[in-house]
Design a protein around this motif. Structure first.
Motif, PDB file in Angstrom:
ATOM      1  N   GLU A 146     -82.938 -52.835 -65.659  1.00 41.60           N
ATOM      2  CA  GLU A 146     -84.201 -53.120 -66.324  1.00 41.60           C
ATOM      3  C   GLU A 146     -84.270 -54.549 -66.867  1.00 41.60           C
ATOM      4  O   GLU A 146     -85.318 -55.001 -67.306  1.00 41.60           O
ATOM      5  CB  GLU A 146     -84.453 -52.124 -67.465  1.00 41.60           C
ATOM      6  N   PHE A 186     -86.275 -58.034 -62.478  1.00 45.02           N
ATOM      7  CA  PHE A 186     -87.095 -57.412 -61.432  1.00 45.02           C
ATOM      8  C   PHE A 186     -86.394 -57.464 -60.073  1.00 45.02           C
ATOM      9  O   PHE A 186     -86.840 -56.853 -59.109  1.00 45.02           O
ATOM     10  CB  PHE A 186     -88.477 -58.070 -61.346  1.00 45.02           C
ATOM     11  N   ARG A 205     -86.701 -60.487 -70.767  1.00 41.47           N
ATOM     12  CA  ARG A 205     -86.558 -59.034 -70.729  1.00 41.47           C
ATOM     13  C   ARG A 205     -85.484 -58.544 -71.712  1.00 41.47           C
ATOM     14  O   ARG A 205     -85.708 -57.560 -72.430  1.00 41.47           O
ATOM     15  CB  ARG A 205     -86.219 -58.571 -69.308  1.00 41.47           C
TER      16      ARG A 205
END
Length: 296
Positions: free
Chosen positions: A123, A126, A196
């Motif tokens: 996660e 990408f 992220r």
């Protein structure tokens, strides 16, 4: 004084001292002290990287040692040229190797980001680690082949009387520009990775080892990026352009930057630090099933 074709061939193949009426391919005589200094620096870095990846069995880090070897060969060619400024073999060695050396450094950086993604989980990116490996290392290989082909063609033409180096030079420029584009895309991907892990709250528990490796990666990428821009402008100006005929720019914007780009990973070595990153623990909220064993 005018030289016959046979005399010029003998000068190119032998070791002739600088002549006032005959300009070397460089536009100057390479400084011997600089050549020897960079041979020592890249040689020491190569030995250190070899020891480090063998000791920690991080075989992928061998790309840093290979890149150092390529740089060492190139600077050895320039050192040879300091005594034999017209020797075409010495000139061909340095132009063909120093143009592709940083490609191995970028390969190591691409793999390093893939290792980070393996640690933080899917996660955090990408793209999967394997996708990073295939996409960016393939780009590196393409860039390497194109630059090497262009360097070889330009060098062979420079060895001929009245040879045309334009085609080989343009190919080299295309290879460097392609590398610049791939690095730019990689920087965007790395920025997304940091965004992220920050959003997921992982950056708050990241270890000092992770921060040091990330800093080393950023510094190395910046050095390679600046160097690539310099070499693009240099070659675009042609073999008689201002940048290519002034050695100080080459020493500062290629030699020094590449020593920093690879030497920083001797100090902050992935083989030593990645295990600390992995051992720092995971956020409590993170499902441990997502974590897979990673060989560093």
């Amino acid at each position: 004084m005018s030289y016959t074709i046979q005399q010029l061939i003998e000068i190119n193949q032998g070791c002739t001292a600088l002549k006032d009426d005959l300009e070397p391919s460089y536009g100057y005589v390479p400084t011997k002290g600089a050549g020897m200094a960079f041979c020592i620096l890249f040689g020491l870095s190569m030995l250190a990287h070899t020891f480090q990846f063998c000791w920690k069995r991080t075989w992928w880090c061998s790309v840093f040692a290979i890149g150092c070897l390529v740089e060492l060969i190139g600077w050895a060619g320039r050192t040879w040229s300091s005594d034999c400024p017209y020797n075409s073999t010495a000139f061909m060695i340095q132009i063909s190797t120093l143009i592709i050396g940083p490609t191995f450094f970028t390969a190591g950086i691409y793999i390093l980001l893939g290792r980070f993604i393996q640690i933080f989980g899917r996660e955090s990116s990408f793209l999967s680690p394997k996708q990073y490996l295939w996409i960016f290392c393939t780009c590196d290989i393409i860039s390497l082949v194109v630059q090497a082909a262009g360097g070889g063609l330009a060098s062979s033409e420079s060895d001929k009387i009245g040879g045309d180096t334009a085609t080989g030079t343009n190919i080299m420029v295309a290879g460097i520009v392609f590398q610049l584009i791939s690095i730019t895309i990689f920087v965007g991907c790395a920025g997304d990775f940091l965004r992220r892990i920050t959003r997921l709250g992982y950056l708050s528990w990241a270890s000092g080892s992770f921060m040091m490796l990330t800093g080393a990666m950023v510094l190395s990428v910046v050095c390679i990026y600046i160097r690539s821009i310099y070499r693009t402008v240099e070659l675009a100006q042609g073999w008689s352009g201002y940048l290519i005929t002034h050695e100080s720019y080459f020493i500062g914007l290629d030699g020094v930057l590449m020593v920093v780009a690879v030497g920083i990973f001797n100090v902050f070595n992935p083989g030593w630090l990645l295990s600390s990153v992995r051992g720092a623990g995971l956020p409590v909220s993170r499902p441990t099933a997502e974590v897979k064993p990673v060989r560093y």
